[in-house]
Write a protein that holds these residues in place. Structure first.
Motif, PDB file in Angstrom:
ATOM      1  N   VAL A   1      41.015  49.945  38.414  1.00 24.30           N
ATOM      2  CA  VAL A   1      40.760  50.489  37.081  1.00 24.30           C
ATOM      3  C   VAL A   1      41.432  49.626  36.022  1.00 24.30           C
ATOM      4  N   ALA A   2      42.699  49.239  36.283  1.00 23.72           N
ATOM      5  CA  ALA A   2      43.408  48.401  35.315  1.00 23.72           C
ATOM      6  C   ALA A   2      42.741  47.042  35.160  1.00 23.72           C
ATOM      7  N   ALA A   3      42.257  46.466  36.278  1.00 20.80           N
ATOM      8  CA  ALA A   3      41.591  45.166  36.197  1.00 20.80           C
ATOM      9  C   ALA A   3      40.302  45.244  35.388  1.00 20.80           C
ATOM     10  N   VAL A   4      39.524  46.322  35.573  1.00 14.13           N
ATOM     11  CA  VAL A   4      38.280  46.484  34.823  1.00 14.13           C
ATOM     12  C   VAL A   4      38.566  46.639  33.335  1.00 14.13           C
ATOM     13  N   LEU A   5      39.578  47.463  33.003  1.00 15.10           N
ATOM     14  CA  LEU A   5      39.935  47.631  31.592  1.00 15.10           C
ATOM     15  C   LEU A   5      40.425  46.325  30.987  1.00 15.10           C
ATOM     16  N   GLY A   6      41.225  45.575  31.744  1.00 16.85           N
ATOM     17  CA  GLY A   6      41.698  44.291  31.235  1.00 16.85           C
ATOM     18  C   GLY A   6      40.569  43.308  31.013  1.00 16.85           C
TER      19      GLY A   6
END
Length: 454
Positions: free
Chosen positions: A235-240
């Motif tokens: 999730v954090a990678a997609v948001l980044g």
């Protein structure tokens, strides 16, 4: 049987005992390795590494801030020591915070978790109010305090997440709730995302990356399963990725990886390339303190984000390796404190602080070396900036307090005899030194027995 002159039989002499065999002489390298291993295993090793390493990094940082900021200050029609004096003032205040944090008991640190979190959230909300928040380099993450002093509340958000997250996970571990994924994630992850949202509203993605690293560190220490950890990371990678794709500035920083020319096609990589130039021109021992060429207007942010490049130019490879060794020692000591404690709060807090400082140092140095995109984060304890220095020194004080609180470290500190202020005992006979020595030994023995040491 022969007799002596007195008529008595001669005394039978006891046979001589054979001389004990000398142990084989150790090899020089093996002996040095054994001494080093015994030194690393001493109870106060982590305490001295944290205290000495942080002090050396801070002092060397002050020297390099003074050297790297002189030209920038003169170009702004300010005294050459302007930035150094501000950094020195922040270091003095930070030293007071470090001393206070190192002397606080653990229960007081836990009691401060919620007030610090509430204060950080309140200040981060104030930043977004027009007329209160100040924009610096395109990021609105500052509050003006009057005159030339400003504060960046997002820096205190790192400390707030560490303390509050450690207290939350420790209480849930005491109730044996961490084996349920919902108790591990809620409310830790939503609160962290709230802090990340307040930071990203202002456009500071570098600080958001550090907070994400702290969150992952806390989840890893809490024993998050691989699938849960991978889910949060995804999730954090997609948001980044979305945040990078929607910003031309962030895309340009990503495209400057490995650039060797200031103008790499349509992208301006001036800062990244001149940081490499500064490191390359330093050689082994550097050009000398104060003799940097790149700080004369060629290298932007020479005293803040790219101070490591000026260090490499003036002190050479020897200076940069020394800084890396100090950060490595600080990280090792933090991991050791977190690994040897039985208090869950101490383990989570020490691990969170170590993750914070190590991740921020890696991101800053990686950007200067051209291995990572430029994230705009300072080098902890080293770069110019009081807002970053104050919470970091308070966090170092936490590590010092935790290192002193280990049972073996408490026993070792109790056995140290102070040099001054001890009154001599008065006894019945002699000079009075024997009663004083006896009392000292008795106190040492009782301290060792009470802490479980032999």
């Amino acid at each position: 049987m022969p007799t002596s002159r007195t008529g008595r039989p001669p005394a039978v002499r006891a046979p001589k005992r054979p001389a004990p065999a000398r142990p084989p002489r150790e090899n020089g390298l093996l002996g040095l390795y054994d001494r080093a291993r015994r030194g690393w295993d001493r109870p106060l090793t982590a305490y001295y590494l944290i205290l000495g390493g942080s002090a050396l990094i801070t002092v060397l940082g002050l020297v390099m801030v003074y050297s790297a900021s002189q030209i920038t200050a003169l170009q702004m029609s300010l005294p050459g020591s302007y930035f150094f004096r501000k950094q020195l003032l922040a270091a003095v205040i930070g030293a007071g915070l470090l001393f206070a944090a190192s002397r606080m008991p653990v229960r007081l640190h836990r009691a401060l978790a919620y007030p610090i979190l509430a204060g950080a959230v309140f200040l981060m909300v104030l930043v977004q109010i027009p007329g209160i928040g100040v924009s610096v380099n395109g990021n609105q993450n500052w509050i003006a305090l009057g005159g030339s002093f400003q504060i960046q509340p997002s820096e205190f958000g790192k400390l707030a997440l560490v303390l509050w997250g450690a207290d939350l996970l420790a209480r849930k571990q005491d109730k044996r709730l961490l084996n349920q994924w919902k108790h591990m994630l809620v409310p830790l992850v939503p609160a962290a995302f709230m802090l990340l949202g307040l930071i990203m509203i202002g456009g500071d993605m570098g600080t958001a990356i550090i907070l994400t690293a702290i969150l992952f560190g806390l989840l890893w220490l809490a024993g998050a399963p691989t699938r849960l950890f991978a889910g949060v990371l995804s999730v954090a990678a997609v948001l980044g990725l979305i945040l990078i794709k929607t910003s031309a500035n962030r895309m340009a920083r990503l495209q400057c990886l490995g650039a060797t020319e200031p103008q790499s096609g349509p992208v301006d990589c001036w800062q990244a390339v001149h940081g490499i130039y500064a490191l390359a021109s330093g050689g082994i021992f550097g050009s000398g303190l104060g003799a940097s060429v790149e700080k004369w207007g060629q290298l932007p942010e020479a005293h803040t984000d790219f101070i490591f490049a000026v260090t490499g130019e003036e002190l050479g490879l020897a200076g940069t390796l020394s800084v890396l060794a100090l950060f490595a020692a600080l990280g090792y000591a933090g991991i050791r404190v977190a690994g040897r404690t039985e208090d869950p709060f101490v383990r989570y807090a020490a691990g969170g602080v170590t993750t914070w400082i190590t991740a921020q140092a890696v991101i800053n140095i990686g950007a200067v070396l051209g291995l990572l995109p430029i994230a705009g984060v300072p080098l902890p304890l080293f770069s110019y900036g009081g807002s970053a220095l104050l919470p970091t020194m308070f966090a170092i004080g936490l590590l010092i307090a935790f290192a002193r609180d280990e049972p073996a470290a408490r026993a070792a500190l109790a056995m140290r005899q102070p040099r001054f202020g001890r009154k001599r005992g008065t006894g019945g006979t002699g000079s009075g030194r024997s009663p004083r020595r006896w009392n000292t030994m008795r106190r040492r023995a009782s301290a060792a027995r009470s802490s479980g040491e032999r």
